[in-house]
Motif scaffolding. Structure first.
Motif, mmCIF file in Angstrom:
data_model
loop_
_atom_site.group_PDB
_atom_site.id
_atom_site.type_symbol
_atom_site.label_atom_id
_atom_site.label_comp_id
_atom_site.label_asym_id
_atom_site.label_seq_id
_atom_site.Cartn_x
_atom_site.Cartn_y
_atom_site.Cartn_z
ATOM 1 N N UNK A 151 75.321 -15.109 -22.838
ATOM 2 C CA UNK A 151 76.901 -15.230 -24.591
ATOM 3 C C UNK A 151 76.756 -17.090 -24.300
ATOM 4 N N UNK A 152 77.414 -17.197 -25.891
ATOM 5 C CA UNK A 152 77.505 -18.592 -25.884
ATOM 6 C C UNK A 152 78.676 -19.288 -25.152
ATOM 7 N N UNK A 153 79.308 -19.978 -24.054
ATOM 8 C CA UNK A 153 80.088 -19.747 -23.091
ATOM 9 C C UNK A 153 80.939 -20.630 -24.268
ATOM 10 N N UNK A 154 80.581 -21.999 -24.837
ATOM 11 C CA UNK A 154 81.512 -22.089 -25.748
ATOM 12 C C UNK A 154 81.084 -22.407 -27.143
ATOM 13 N N UNK A 155 81.379 -21.126 -28.339
ATOM 14 C CA UNK A 155 81.118 -21.127 -29.650
ATOM 15 C C UNK A 155 82.016 -22.518 -30.266
ATOM 16 N N UNK A 156 81.589 -23.168 -31.125
ATOM 17 C CA UNK A 156 82.681 -23.912 -32.340
ATOM 18 C C UNK A 156 82.781 -23.851 -33.368
ATOM 19 N N UNK A 157 81.070 -23.171 -33.510
ATOM 20 C CA UNK A 157 81.114 -23.099 -34.853
ATOM 21 C C UNK A 157 80.539 -21.466 -34.993
ATOM 22 N N UNK A 158 80.789 -20.312 -35.745
ATOM 23 C CA UNK A 158 79.847 -19.714 -35.776
ATOM 24 C C UNK A 158 79.803 -18.996 -37.270
ATOM 25 N N UNK A 159 78.934 -18.744 -37.634
ATOM 26 C CA UNK A 159 78.543 -18.341 -39.057
ATOM 27 C C UNK A 159 77.911 -16.939 -39.207
ATOM 28 N N UNK A 160 78.112 -15.926 -40.632
ATOM 29 C CA UNK A 160 78.464 -15.267 -40.525
ATOM 30 C C UNK A 160 77.246 -15.028 -41.869
ATOM 31 N N UNK A 161 76.599 -14.272 -42.004
ATOM 32 C CA UNK A 161 75.909 -14.307 -43.300
ATOM 33 C C UNK A 161 75.960 -13.188 -43.798
ATOM 34 N N UNK A 162 76.692 -12.516 -44.902
ATOM 35 C CA UNK A 162 77.582 -11.214 -45.464
ATOM 36 C C UNK A 162 76.829 -10.509 -45.724
ATOM 37 N N UNK A 163 76.452 -9.384 -46.181
ATOM 38 C CA UNK A 163 75.628 -8.563 -46.726
ATOM 39 C C UNK A 163 76.546 -7.306 -47.089
ATOM 40 N N UNK A 164 75.703 -6.380 -48.067
ATOM 41 C CA UNK A 164 76.871 -5.045 -48.831
ATOM 42 C C UNK A 164 77.800 -4.434 -47.709
ATOM 43 N N UNK A 165 76.864 -4.341 -46.277
ATOM 44 C CA UNK A 165 77.515 -3.117 -45.655
ATOM 45 C C UNK A 165 78.660 -3.960 -44.372
ATOM 46 N N UNK A 166 78.249 -5.462 -44.455
ATOM 47 C CA UNK A 166 79.365 -6.391 -43.358
ATOM 48 C C UNK A 166 80.478 -7.221 -43.975
ATOM 49 N N UNK A 167 80.303 -7.204 -45.435
ATOM 50 C CA UNK A 167 81.543 -8.069 -46.358
ATOM 51 C C UNK A 167 82.924 -7.536 -46.028
ATOM 52 N N UNK A 168 84.052 -6.896 -44.988
ATOM 53 C CA UNK A 168 85.150 -6.220 -44.988
ATOM 54 C C UNK A 168 84.823 -6.682 -43.445
#
Length: 191
Positions: free
Chosen positions: A106-123
């Protein structure tokens, strides 16, 4: 005549984050997340998705080095625990502060989080995860990257609120921790 007695369905309790991490270490399943106590398998990724993820990680790693920030960028694998029953695995994240232990999942102190969307994850990426990531005080920036539209939705925590900026070109200012990210470094040139 008496009614037949039916047995109630067994009640399954939601899996905890600690149970999920133990399960994930021994699992042969490629990637998964824990959502409200349930294991959710993540779909395979297309080449474009993987390229953009790698580009973002590289650009963030370079920006960290340039800024001499006490942060580290990670691509895949490292989880972000939202609560006792939810652990997400973002595409890319930046953790700041003390170095993440070699055995940490686990990341103990995430400051920037990035999600690259796909057709199944957009919502999920633009609704549920958006609200969940900002439940964590350490998260200052959430980037939702739409490769099809060459667009980044930059959600930033500012003065107790979360503001969104739609970015198609130019540079993203990620402060804190004082990084800049050029969109030209994220998206491969069109074929």
């Amino acid at each position: 005549m008496a009614e037949p007695v039916t047995k109630p369905e067994p009640v399954t309790k939601p899996m905890t984050a600690a149970e999920f991490l133990r399960w994930a270490e021994g699992s042969e399943q490629r990637r998964s997340e824990l959502f409200r106590g349930e294991i959710v398998a993540m779909a395979p990724e297309r080449a474009q998705h993987v390229r953009v993820k790698a580009n973002i990680w590289r650009a963030l790693s370079n920006a960290i080095a340039d800024a001499k920030a006490e942060c580290e960028a990670f691509v895949d694998g490292l989880g972000v625990a939202i609560d006792e029953h939810t652990v997400y695995e973002p595409d890319v994240l930046v953790n700041c502060g003390a170095a993440v232990g070699a055995d940490s999942l686990l990341a103990p102190a995430p400051v920037i989080v990035v999600e690259v969307i796909s057709p199944t994850s957009r919502s999920l990426d633009t609704n549920v995860k958006l609200a969940d990531y900002f439940r964590l005080e350490s998260v200052k920036h959430y980037l939702v990257v739409d490769t099809g539209r060459r667009l980044v939705l930059h959600y930033a925590r500012r003065e107790g609120e979360v503001a969104v900026t739609f970015v198609r070109d130019g540079v993203l200012a990620l402060d804190p921790p004082g990084l800049t990210l050029a969109l030209a470094d994220i998206f491969p040139q069109p074929e």
